[in-house]
Design an enzyme around this catalytic site. Sequence first.
Site, mmCIF file in Angstrom:
data_model
loop_
_atom_site.group_PDB
_atom_site.id
_atom_site.type_symbol
_atom_site.label_atom_id
_atom_site.label_comp_id
_atom_site.label_asym_id
_atom_site.label_seq_id
_atom_site.Cartn_x
_atom_site.Cartn_y
_atom_site.Cartn_z
ATOM 1 C CE LYS A 619 -3.446 -0.766 -0.540
ATOM 2 N NZ LYS A 619 -4.026 -1.296 -1.813
ATOM 3 C CB THR A 620 4.195 2.217 -0.270
ATOM 4 O OG1 THR A 620 4.839 1.110 -0.916
ATOM 5 C CG2 THR A 620 4.119 1.974 1.228
ATOM 6 C CB THR A 622 4.715 -1.760 -4.641
ATOM 7 O OG1 THR A 622 3.518 -2.381 -4.153
ATOM 8 C CG2 THR A 622 5.544 -1.271 -3.465
ATOM 9 C CB THR A 623 0.308 -2.196 -7.837
ATOM 10 O OG1 THR A 623 0.231 -3.180 -6.804
ATOM 11 C CG2 THR A 623 -0.374 -2.722 -9.089
ATOM 12 C CB SER A 717 -3.490 2.778 2.153
ATOM 13 O OG SER A 717 -3.693 2.219 0.882
#
Length: 778
Positions: A619-620, A622-623, A717
């Site tokens: 949740k930072t 990365t995707t 998040s």
Amino acid sequence: MVAEPTITKKTLLGVCCSVTQPAIRRCLMAAVMFCVISLLVFSYYISNSELHRLNPDPPQPSFQCYSQSSDLLNNFHGSSQLNVHASSARLRLDPKVLVIIESQYSLLGKQISEILEASRTRFKIEIAGKNLPVLTRQDKGKFAVVVFEDYEKYLFMNKWNRELLDKYCLEYGVGVIGFLRPKEKPLVHTEIHNDFDLAISTNLKLYDYHLNPNSSVLRLTRPEETFYGDLPTSDWTVFHSAHSTYKPIAWARAHNLTGKPASENQLMPTLVEDQGQIDGIQRVLFGGGFKFWLHKLLFLDSISFLSHGKLSLPLDRFILIDIDDIFVGQKGVRMKPSDVQALLEAQERLSHSIQGFRFNLGFSGKFFHHGSGEENKGDDMLLNHRRKFWWFGHTWSHTQPHLFDNISVLETEMLLNHKFAKQHGIPVNSGYSVAPHHSGVYPVHEQLYEAWKKVWNVRVTSTEEYPHLHPARFRRGFVHRNIMVLPRQTCGLYTHTIFLNKYPGGPARLKNSIYGGDLFSLFVYNPINVFMTHLSNYGNDRLAPYTFESVVKFVKCWTNLRLFTVPPLKLAEKYFELYPEETDPVWINPCIDKRHKSIWSKTKTCDQLPKFLVIGPQKTGTTALYTFLTMHPAIVSNYPSPETYEEVQFFNGKNYYKGLDWYMNFFPVLKNSSSLFLFEKSATYFDGELVPMRVNSLLPYAKLVTILISPIKRAYSWYQHMRAHKDPIALRYTFYDIVTANETFPKSVRELRNRCLNPGHYAQHLERWLSYFHPRQV
């Protein structure tokens, strides 16, 4: 005068011409046959000169105990009166050693580290002169023993550190081990410090080392034996004191003591126990280092004694001796009936010293009866006595498994060997097997493990290769596909080591290994040893029986160790009972180790491993980063996973146990690997406890990418992510409820709290990564 030679020539020619043609033909044929036979005999003896030497008698074990009857060697349990170092007091100590060395390059400091590593003793190294490390944690001592490579660094350390260390030792009952280092100029009866009633004489040449049978320090070491002869080096220290606090552990005689007169027979302490009567701190002081092999035993005993048994090694040792390559070997070096008889007799003698002892024979049936007539009789004799041994299968033709990616080939090899065993009445239910040349066990060749399970129902194997062949003290076990892999040791004998006078490094090297050296140390340090030997070591000079009978006698004379042999399956179960933390494997990059690369399938390449990782946290963003990176023509990602989408999630969960092949199958084989960059993104890697170590083992040169945002935003998040996935806990509780939940809340709430908050402890997780990777890699 001139005509005479001419007449002679004519006469000889006439004689030759008078011989009939058939006679000449017969003479020529006889001459040719004689030349051919002579050439063959000459070639055979030249190529096998070692096999036809004048003195064919194999060496015999020559070591004898000085202080004991032969009954000792028939006693499985050793001495009945053993010092027990365990204390009944409530000790607030971690089983760990603090080692203070002179410098990172000091030889004695390195030797101390190697002994502790080999005996699996936890320790911490500090360099003298710096501030002491933190000694306590939550009212508990972090170290049970403190070792000074140079005892003077303890005696003359700065006042603050000395008072702090002494206070720690007194409060927690911690002992000190000190080594007296050689001096540039000899000292004679010189006080070592004003606070201690103890003097030393230095730089001495000593002989005849005696142990004190009344010493409470001795536990592993058997006190009744004496070492006669000169001790190595001429820089020994001996101790002098009339104070009752000092109790000798060992004495020796000096060749060159000057100053006060000493009689020729006077024994002087070389190793003393300070019982703490002066300042309340127990110590053991060594007057010499580890060039004398017995000091390694005494060092382990000192650690056991001063730690009140917290760092005591077990006294039981389990020994399995494998004989690889039964029926394999070129003609001329195999076992004959006399060698088989010698093997049976050696097994009988060893069984008197090792409870339950049997040799464990590994066979490849294709080579049965491939020797000389006498060697074929030796094969038959082994089978006639097959019930007296344990047996395990190699492959039928001694094939290296990593060379075959087709599992059916390996199955056929094993089925042929299995059929051979059935036909000849060889037991096939040991559950143990060893791959030829250790191929396929590590680095893991999945087809080997599958074929083993299917054909032999293998549950145990062994290898020298995990994690590396050298140094042996680091070898460990692991479990893969429910097959237990034990660390295997060498005894200095290989297929080509068949004559004592041709032993690499000379016969003295083998004897040194037996009598206090590397082979003896394996018995001392390792509770469980699987030794590798070969068929050829039991014929020729019969070096294997000579080696093991010698070292077992030596172990029995100098130690209180109890020796046992149990079947491989029980041995493996015992091993992982002792070391349960080793069940998890560690996959190491095969291309870094030349030996590993040589026994890795040629169809595999390290170019198929990623060059950088996006490690999270979750949740930072990365995707999004993963998506942007895959747009670049020089960057190639892993194939998607049906379970975890774009993430492989190899290093932080159950996928890790599926093995390296499973992981590599997620990446394409690049045609031009030099200009392209493979990568994978798994956001769960960032806060995984074992992940940095695992990544470093497989990808030590990889670059790491992490994204750090406000930990509060990241936690919120994740909470919203769980709500979006209809998590009942996230739907039931507010974000505030989750992040403020205490231990009275249900376990499911606390687990969600941890997933929200723990990955945001950035400093804690980055510190773990930076202990394995250089900052430039992050």
